[in-house]
Design an enzyme around this catalytic site. Structure first.
Site, PDB file in Angstrom:
ATOM      1  CG  HIS A  19      -1.746   1.216   1.216  1.00  0.00           C
ATOM      2  ND1 HIS A  19      -3.241   1.099   1.235  1.00  0.00           N
ATOM      3  CD2 HIS A  19      -1.506   2.425   1.319  1.00  0.00           C
ATOM      4  CE1 HIS A  19      -3.942   2.289   1.384  1.00  0.00           C
ATOM      5  NE2 HIS A  19      -2.798   3.223   1.271  1.00  0.00           N
ATOM      6  CG  HIS A  21      -0.656   7.111  -0.915  1.00  0.00           C
ATOM      7  ND1 HIS A  21      -1.651   7.265  -1.670  1.00  0.00           N
ATOM      8  CD2 HIS A  21      -0.850   6.533   0.016  1.00  0.00           C
ATOM      9  CE1 HIS A  21      -2.684   6.709  -0.838  1.00  0.00           C
ATOM     10  NE2 HIS A  21      -2.440   6.297   0.254  1.00  0.00           N
ATOM     11  CE  LYS A 105      -7.716   2.489  -0.817  1.00  0.00           C
ATOM     12  NZ  LYS A 105      -6.600   2.961  -0.250  1.00  0.00           N
ATOM     13  CG  HIS A 142      -9.767   4.617   3.416  1.00  0.00           C
ATOM     14  ND1 HIS A 142      -8.664   5.436   3.555  1.00  0.00           N
ATOM     15  CD2 HIS A 142     -10.493   5.134   4.326  1.00  0.00           C
ATOM     16  CE1 HIS A 142      -8.692   6.241   4.490  1.00  0.00           C
ATOM     17  NE2 HIS A 142      -9.893   5.955   5.213  1.00  0.00           N
ATOM     18  CG  HIS A 180      -4.723   2.117   5.548  1.00  0.00           C
ATOM     19  ND1 HIS A 180      -6.020   2.342   5.889  1.00  0.00           N
ATOM     20  CD2 HIS A 180      -4.665   2.926   4.560  1.00  0.00           C
ATOM     21  CE1 HIS A 180      -6.516   3.038   4.900  1.00  0.00           C
ATOM     22  NE2 HIS A 180      -5.848   3.400   4.105  1.00  0.00           N
ATOM     23  CG  ASP A 253      -1.546   4.840   3.951  1.00  0.00           C
ATOM     24  OD1 ASP A 253      -1.473   5.229   2.817  1.00  0.00           O
ATOM     25  OD2 ASP A 253      -2.287   5.250   4.788  1.00  0.00           O
TER      26      ASP A 253
HETATM   27  O1  DOR Z   1      -3.352   9.623   5.821  1.00  0.00           O
HETATM   28  C1  DOR Z   1      -3.505   9.165   4.410  1.00  0.00           C
HETATM   29  N1  DOR Z   1      -2.748   9.584   3.340  1.00  0.00           N
HETATM   30  N2  DOR Z   1      -4.585   8.275   4.475  1.00  0.00           N
HETATM   31  C2  DOR Z   1      -5.311   8.138   3.282  1.00  0.00           C
HETATM   32  O2  DOR Z   1      -6.124   7.214   3.029  1.00  0.00           O
HETATM   33  C3  DOR Z   1      -4.635   8.786   1.999  1.00  0.00           C
HETATM   34  C4  DOR Z   1      -3.344   9.314   2.089  1.00  0.00           C
HETATM   35  C5  DOR Z   1      -3.027  10.368   0.945  1.00  0.00           C
HETATM   36  O3  DOR Z   1      -2.976  10.082  -0.271  1.00  0.00           O
HETATM   37  O4  DOR Z   1      -2.265  11.337   1.441  1.00  0.00           O
HETATM   38 ZN    ZN Z   2      -3.315   5.173   1.585  1.00  0.00          ZN
END
Ligand code: DOR
Ligand code: ZN
Length: 349
Positions: A19, A21, A105, A142, A180, A253
């Site tokens: 997971h 970004h 997702k 989520h 998460h 995450d």
């Molecule tokens: O803390 C987070 N940041 N939780 C999420 O679900 C998305 C993520 C983000 O894309 O910044």
């Molecule tokens: Zn995330």
């Protein structure tokens, strides 16, 4: 099998991040080398602006990730689609045919960063979920309700009752990753549920409880969603992660936001851990006396769930103190990593 070479060194099959970004453009170029240094593959979140809702968009994004990878580094981005109220069932067939889409997702609309285009009612997606179930394409969830009447600390527990249980009753064979997880409720639900379900756990939810957000003042770099919870929940996550139960595996995450977007009157959610994720997981597992369980959690359970082979190479972590930088470049801005300026006790070599 992992080798605890000495009490001061541990060698593991190279882990994957289930997971992550990565963002896009200059931000992508800044953060990708951190993840690629530690992990062989990552499930790449689709919450870009605009979101990655089609296989064609995922293909373009995948090419940009591979183009941003520094020479000599290898890393496989496992792409995901962003589920909307209108994702056509045929898009799922195209996703499976593509060979590079590993999941879809579900963001409840309004739950988190760039989730506005998310799902307002999961009932809108039933035709699409049917095809996912039939073709074995995992749904990555989520798991928070967005009902403003539900306390922000209860949104995950309420999601299990209002959405997760009914959804899995309707689609008992659908592969689901509860992303998460942050509560005892979710850890217990996943451990006990029937059928194909798993959960990712972040390093920060293993190491910190919600007190960390307010220690000596408000500390935005500890703010993420789902938000850190009470100590009893952190302990339940540690128990799940170190239990050896194959349903639990690593997902950082890691979510970069520019310093100014975090340190603001209305700061963004997300902790940046890509630089030192494995060091943080090692710390959490060591504190639990469970370093021997780190490899299954980091390198074996995820591949087994997603039906891919574990990575062929290894990484080594050594016990060595080092201090996290105050900031790291993020395009033409900067990101403050979690633990900025702090000394940590493991180092990937
Ligand atoms: O803390 C987070 N940041 N939780 C999420 O679900 C998305 C993520 C983000 O894309 O910044
Ligand atoms: Zn995330």
């Amino acid at each position: 099998m992992s080798q605890i070479d000495t009490p001061d060194s541990i060698t593991l099959i190279r882990p994957d991040d289930w997971h992550l970004h990565l963002r896009d453009g200059a931000t992508l170029a800044s953060v990708l080398p951190h993840s690629a240094r530690q992990f062989g593959r990552a499930i790449v979140m689709p919450n870009l602006k605009p979101p990655v809702t089609t296989v064609a968009a995922a293909e373009g994004y995948r090419s940009r990730i591979l183009a941003a990878l520094p020479q000599g580094m290898s890393f496989e981005p496992l792409m995901t689609l962003y589920l909307t109220n209108n994702t056509p069932p045929d898009e799922i067939r195209r996703a499976v045919d593509s060979g590079f889409v590993y999941g879809v997702k579900l963001y409840p609309a309004g739950a988190t960063t760039n989730s506005d285009a998310g799902v307002t009612d999961i009932a809108n997606c039933y035709k699409t979920l049917e095809v996912m179930q039939e073709l074995d394409l995992p749904l990555l969830v989520h798991g928070e309700v967005t009902d403003p009447d539900v306390d922000v600390f209860d949104r995950e527990a309420v999601f299990i009752e209002r959405v997760m249980r009914p959804l899995r009753k309707s689609f008992p064979e659908l592969k689901v990753v509860f992303e998460h997880i942050t509560t005892r409720h979710a850890a217990e639900y996943v451990a006990e549920a029937e059928g194909p379900i798993a959960a990712t756990i972040t390093a920060h939810h293993l190491l910190y409880n919600r007190n960390e957000i307010f220690k000596g003042g408000i500390r935005p770099h500890y703010y993420c969603l789902p938000i850190l919870k009470r100590e009893e929940h952190r302990l339940a996550l540690v128990t799940a992660a170190t239990s050896g139960d194959e349903r639990f595996f690593l997902g950082t995450d890691s979510a970069p936001h520019a310093q100014g977007a975090k340190e603001a009157a209305c700061g963004c959610a997300g902790c940046y851990t890509a630089l030192h994720a494995m060091e943080l997981y090692a710390e959490a597992f060591e504190r639990a006396g469970a370093l021997d369980k780190l490899e299954a959690f980091s390198s074996l359970n995820g591949p087994a769930f997603y039906g891919v082979e574990p990575n062929a190479d290894t990484i080594t972590l050594k016990r060595e103190e080092w201090t996290l930088p105050a900031t790291l470049p993020l395009g033409d801005q900067e990101v403050v990593p979690l633990n900025a300026g702090e000394t940590i006790h493991w180092k990937m070599v």
